[in-house]
Design an enzyme around this catalytic site. Sequence first.
Site, PDB file in Angstrom:
ATOM      1  CB  SER A 185      -4.651 -16.123  -4.689  1.00 43.16           C
ATOM      2  OG  SER A 185      -3.840 -15.869  -5.600  1.00 43.16           O
ATOM      3  N   GLY A 186      -4.618 -12.839  -4.380  1.00 44.41           N
ATOM      4  CA  GLY A 186      -3.733 -11.680  -4.112  1.00 44.41           C
ATOM      5  C   GLY A 186      -2.401 -12.059  -4.869  1.00 44.41           C
ATOM      6  CG  LEU A 187      -0.432 -15.325  -5.452  1.00 44.83           C
ATOM      7  CD1 LEU A 187       0.291 -16.563  -5.459  1.00 44.83           C
ATOM      8  CD2 LEU A 187       0.784 -14.306  -4.485  1.00 44.83           C
ATOM      9  CG  ASP A 207      -0.478  -5.727  -8.487  1.00 46.70           C
ATOM     10  OD1 ASP A 207       0.234  -5.607  -7.255  1.00 46.70           O
ATOM     11  OD2 ASP A 207      -1.849  -5.668  -8.240  1.00 46.70           O
ATOM     12  CG  HIS A 223      -2.000  -1.110   0.969  1.00 47.17           C
ATOM     13  ND1 HIS A 223      -3.190  -0.657   0.134  1.00 47.17           N
ATOM     14  CD2 HIS A 223      -2.284  -2.429   1.424  1.00 47.17           C
ATOM     15  CE1 HIS A 223      -3.902  -1.808   0.219  1.00 47.17           C
ATOM     16  NE2 HIS A 223      -3.626  -2.880   0.905  1.00 47.17           N
ATOM     17  CD  GLU A 252      -7.077  -3.955 -11.772  1.00 48.21           C
ATOM     18  OE1 GLU A 252      -6.443  -4.659 -12.476  1.00 48.21           O
ATOM     19  OE2 GLU A 252      -7.543  -4.456 -10.853  1.00 48.21           O
TER      20      GLU A 252
HETATM   21  C1  GLA Z   1      -3.142  -4.272  -5.048  1.00 43.74           C
HETATM   22  C2  GLA Z   1      -2.976  -3.193  -5.844  1.00 43.74           C
HETATM   23  C3  GLA Z   1      -1.574  -2.693  -6.086  1.00 43.74           C
HETATM   24  C4  GLA Z   1      -1.048  -2.278  -4.813  1.00 43.74           C
HETATM   25  C5  GLA Z   1      -1.367  -3.284  -3.760  1.00 43.74           C
HETATM   26  C6  GLA Z   1      -1.074  -3.158  -2.191  1.00 43.74           C
HETATM   27  O1  GLA Z   1      -2.183  -5.424  -5.283  1.00 43.74           O
HETATM   28  O2  GLA Z   1      -3.384  -3.613  -7.174  1.00 43.74           O
HETATM   29  O3  GLA Z   1      -1.215  -1.690  -6.975  1.00 43.74           O
HETATM   30  O4  GLA Z   1      -1.610  -1.260  -4.205  1.00 43.74           O
HETATM   31  O5  GLA Z   1      -2.705  -4.038  -3.789  1.00 43.74           O
HETATM   32  O6  GLA Z   1       0.280  -2.892  -1.863  1.00 43.74           O
END
Ligand code: GLA
Length: 387
Positions: A125-127, A174, A34, A162
């Site tokens: 999953s956050g990946l 990302d 973040h 996005e």
């Molecule tokens: C998500 C967002 C990224 C980043 C992270 C937190 O993955 O897509 O841009 O802000 O959260 O670090």
Amino acid sequence: MKNKVLAKFAEVFGDAEGAKVYFAPGRVNLIGEHTDYNGGHVFPCALTIGTYGVARKREDNKLRFYSMNFENLGVIESSLDDLKPYKEADWTNYPKGVMWAFGEKGMKVPSGMDLLLNGNIPNGSGLSSSASVEVLTGAILRDMFGFEVSNQDLALIGQFSENKFNGVNCGIMDQFAIAMGKQDNAIFLDTADLSFEYAPIKLEGAKIVIACSNKKRGLGDSKYNERRSECEEALAELQKKVDIKTLGDLSEEEFESAKEVIASDVRIKRAKHAVYENQRTIKAVQALKENNIAYFGQLMNASHVSLRDDYEVTGVELDTLVEEAWKVEGVIGSRMTGAGFGGCTVSIVKDEAIDNFIEKVGEAYLAKIGYAADFYVVEIGNGPVVL
Ligand code: GLA
């Protein structure tokens, strides 16, 4: 994998004549969470798991999409003449968003395509399965139509799509990590100006282990956008006192002596996280360069505490995974990774402790949360490729 996806493409779209196979990775962020929309540093790396795509140009404007991850959805059709997001278009809003974004950047997509995807990143999953699909689509358009775009452009176009097409106000991390990935290296990126350097990850005797909470979430329905505006508000308040462009411009000391201009305790905590996390990321990369993995791990742990207590984006699932990991001998560091609110944790675990780590954390998680977590020992891979 190449033969498998080509065979499926032939099954779904009649034959695979003239179809090409592409790959774009997923990513994990080691530290710097973040911070990317606060002008701070991040330290992510691309993975060897990711999204495979098979694509073939069409003569008309039709778009036909099929995902082996959502076979129940079947073929989803659209058209280049209707590049708008629709709820029922589901995951296809990601590739469509990138096609739309190319057009906005002066590179109108000249003809339709058939596209089949197969990802081995756990969904949600956050990946960054969605950023992986975005960068993959950009790489396909570049190859298929000869657009002159760099990998860094693919990252920026992916983020733009996005933000503007899919309505998630994400930062650049990302898409950048995925488009610019380099085997065995993490990317130390300054999101204020996109300057970056590769840092070799030499974890002698240890590996990166991902624990997936299996708590599903999408960024759209999370509090992601809310955190972002809280930080923007705190920045505006701080700017009355200090001459800064972003929260990433402040040291810890500067923040402490200016923070009283922020009118709410909640916003003070949010801004504190952004400032301290940025400084932690700079220190972590330095520690890595000095081969001080133990300190790197301590900074990862401190990052989690800050995300839990000040930024408040963890939740019982991620906290359980991390707090149980900290108890296991041989764990160098462990923290949530990505947006939070579910998703994954990232841990650095000594080789000989990995089995025990998976067993102990897995058992404790199941007992407390009521469903199982999944574990992946991952490797750092390259950016997008034509296979
Ligand atoms: C998500 C967002 C990224 C980043 C992270 C937190 O993955 O897509 O841009 O802000 O959260 O670090």
